[in-house]
Design a protein around this motif. Structure first.
Motif, PDB file in Angstrom:
ATOM      1  N   ALA A 102       0.915  -1.264   0.237  1.00  9.34           N
ATOM      2  CA  ALA A 102      -0.037  -0.028  -0.136  1.00  9.34           C
ATOM      3  C   ALA A 102       0.954   1.239   0.063  1.00  9.34           C
ATOM      4  CB  ALA A 102      -0.944  -0.031   1.229  1.00  9.34           C
ATOM      5  N   GLY A 103       1.974   1.148   0.915  1.00 14.08           N
ATOM      6  CA  GLY A 103       2.868   2.209   0.750  1.00 14.08           C
ATOM      7  C   GLY A 103       3.488   2.559  -0.464  1.00 14.08           C
ATOM      8  N   ILE A 104       4.052   1.481  -1.261  1.00 15.53           N
ATOM      9  CA  ILE A 104       4.386   1.451  -2.634  1.00 15.53           C
ATOM     10  C   ILE A 104       3.461   1.989  -3.616  1.00 15.53           C
ATOM     11  CG2 ILE A 104       5.329   0.508  -4.287  1.00 15.53           C
ATOM     12  CD1 ILE A 104       6.768  -1.613  -2.256  1.00 15.53           C
ATOM     13  N   GLY A 105       2.130   1.505  -3.430  1.00 13.35           N
ATOM     14  CA  GLY A 105       1.081   2.022  -4.262  1.00 13.35           C
ATOM     15  C   GLY A 105       0.717   3.459  -4.240  1.00 13.35           C
ATOM     16  N   ALA A 106       0.775   4.004  -2.897  1.00 15.94           N
ATOM     17  CA  ALA A 106       0.406   5.305  -2.919  1.00 15.94           C
ATOM     18  C   ALA A 106       1.436   6.003  -3.444  1.00 15.94           C
ATOM     19  CB  ALA A 106       0.126   5.604  -1.294  1.00 15.94           C
ATOM     20  N   ALA A 107       2.827   5.850  -3.162  1.00 19.24           N
ATOM     21  CA  ALA A 107       4.168   6.372  -3.716  1.00 19.24           C
ATOM     22  C   ALA A 107       3.807   6.453  -5.085  1.00 19.24           C
ATOM     23  CB  ALA A 107       5.319   5.905  -3.134  1.00 19.24           C
ATOM     24  N   GLU A 108       3.541   5.610  -5.934  1.00 19.22           N
ATOM     25  CA  GLU A 108       3.626   5.609  -7.273  1.00 19.22           C
ATOM     26  C   GLU A 108       2.626   6.513  -7.773  1.00 19.22           C
ATOM     27  OE1 GLU A 108       5.171   1.000  -7.997  1.00 19.22           O
ATOM     28  OE2 GLU A 108       3.176   1.529  -8.111  1.00 19.22           O
ATOM     29  N   MET A 109       1.522   7.031  -7.037  1.00 18.80           N
ATOM     30  CA  MET A 109       0.519   8.050  -7.563  1.00 18.80           C
ATOM     31  C   MET A 109       1.048   9.518  -7.475  1.00 18.80           C
ATOM     32  SD  MET A 109      -2.638   6.635  -5.487  1.00 18.80           S
ATOM     33  CE  MET A 109      -3.598   5.050  -5.651  1.00 18.80           C
ATOM     34  N   ILE A 110       2.164   9.678  -7.052  1.00 21.43           N
ATOM     35  CA  ILE A 110       2.468  11.063  -7.020  1.00 21.43           C
ATOM     36  C   ILE A 110       3.931  11.141  -7.625  1.00 21.43           C
ATOM     37  CG2 ILE A 110       1.385  11.552  -4.787  1.00 21.43           C
ATOM     38  CD1 ILE A 110       3.836  11.552  -3.298  1.00 21.43           C
ATOM     39  N   SER A 111       4.097  12.601  -7.948  1.00 25.78           N
ATOM     40  CA  SER A 111       5.237  12.825  -8.695  1.00 25.78           C
ATOM     41  C   SER A 111       5.945  14.304  -8.290  1.00 25.78           C
ATOM     42  CB  SER A 111       5.360  12.926 -10.175  1.00 25.78           C
ATOM     43  OG  SER A 111       4.192  13.995 -10.782  1.00 25.78           O
ATOM     44  N   PHE A 112       7.065  14.571  -8.323  1.00 23.57           N
ATOM     45  CA  PHE A 112       7.519  15.848  -7.717  1.00 23.57           C
ATOM     46  C   PHE A 112       8.207  16.377  -9.005  1.00 23.57           C
ATOM     47  CE2 PHE A 112       7.290  13.232  -3.997  1.00 23.57           C
ATOM     48  CZ  PHE A 112       6.680  14.092  -3.353  1.00 23.57           C
TER      49      PHE A 112
END
Length: 359
Positions: free
Chosen positions: A349-359
């Motif tokens: 879940a942590g990885i999945g959420a991280a993949e949703m955002i970009s900087f």
């Protein structure tokens, strides 16, 4: 009813600004107790205290410790902080907070202007032990760039001070802020309900990723709907109403001896299959083929696969990430070596959420 006893403080075991753990003498027996410093004032050796001993007397896991109700050696203390919202309302321990919704709050005008989560990923768990794993993996996979904000609901422990892991995550910069909602209290920001908690996490605390779980001590009865983790489905609905991206952590275990928690727990099957009325991303960890088959069948039979977006993620890095951050996490007394599926699901879940955002 409450079981009440008198005691005398023998030793200060540990101290944090919000909480003191002490050793007390109760009728000749030395036992541990917790004092919430903002509720009952500070304590010192020799103080005579009144304790709620109910949970220990009943051998309970949830709430299973003694709590100091009053310090008779120093019975009076005052408050001068702003705020008018009462939590634990109409109980002897009702506590006043300054909620972000109040006009007196410096964040009130800001909150009124926040109408949407703007597609912010919101990780939603059912156990407090899911928090550090999801936070650590999300932090690692965003290279430490994401502001991760934790919302603690009132589904279990109400004082956030009880959680040692929250304190550790903040010290290690894995959490940038905390929000307590409903009757939970003690966060960096106080809110009245889950909707304003989510909006405050985004608009006031500037979250890139939000994690929502209850505090320590889920309540369960073994019945289909009789557990506090049902809130996961309701929070998914709230996140979608506010235009966020819900990411549900499935509770998965092949180490728990209880049949109702084997594979995907009945907690998840109920919360996602029946209570959630809208869709979320459900990240399933990559396991061996036999275990994967069990999980996939449960997803279909429960209706979760038809309602939600299922994504299989390789979260095998979870153990290394926990070690990297020096986090020793246990759930139901089991670590990642004992119950890998549980931790890998949180990591996914942590990885999945991280993949949703970009900087």
């Amino acid at each position: 009813m409450i079981r009440i006893r008198r005691g005398s403080v023998l030793k200060i075991i540990s101290y944090r600004s919000e909480l003191t753990e002490v050793l007390v003498d109760i009728n000749g027996n030395e036992q541990k107790a917790i004092n919430y410093n903002h509720l009952t004032g500070t304590v010192k050796i020799g103080d005579q205290v009144i304790l709620n001993t109910t949970a220990v007397y009943k051998n309970l896991g949830t709430g299973g410790t003694h709590f100091i109700m009053a310090n008779m050696s120093s019975p009076e203390h005052d408050i001068d902080e702003a705020g008018h919202i009462m939590k634990l309302r109409y109980t002897p321990n009702q506590v006043k907070v300054l909620a972000v919704e109040e006009q007196e709050s410096p964040y009130s005008k800001m909150l009124k202007n926040i109408k949407s989560l703007n597609q912010t990923p919101v990780i939603i768990g059912t156990l407090h032990s899911m928090l550090p794993v999801a936070a650590a993996t999300a932090h690692q996979y965003t290279e430490g760039k994401a502001k991760i904000v934790y919302i603690m609901t009132d589904g279990a422990a109400l004082p956030i001070a009880l959680s040692k892991i929250v304190n550790e995550l903040k010290e290690k910069k894995l959490l940038s802020a905390t929000v307590t909602c409903g009757h939970a209290f003690g966060g960096d920001y106080e809110t009245v309900n889950i909707y304003t908690a989510l909006l405050a996490a985004k608009g006031v605390a500037n979250a890139d990723i939000i994690i929502v779980t209850m505090g320590p001590g889920i309540v369960g009865t073994g019945t289909e709907f009789g557990f506090t983790g049902v809130e996961q489905g309701e929070i998914i609905n709230a996140v979608n109403i506010l235009s966020g991206k819900p990411v549900a952590i499935p509770r998965i275990s092949f180490a728990d001896p209880r049949e109702r928690h084997r594979g995907i727990s009945h907690h998840t099957l109920t919360a996602l299959g029946k209570i959630a009325l809208s869709s979320s991303l459900v990240c399933i960890p990559k396991l061996n083929s036999d275990l994967d088959m069990i999980i996939q069948k449960q997803l279909v039979d429960s209706g979760i696969k038809q309602k939600h977006v299922i994504k299989t993620i390789d979260s095998s890095s979870t153990s290394a990430i926990l070690k990297h951050y020096g986090l020793k996490v246990k759930t139901m007394g089991r670590g990642i070596e004992d119950d890998p599926a549980f931790f890998l699901a949180c990591g996914a879940a942590g990885i999945g959420a991280a993949e949703m955002i970009s900087f």
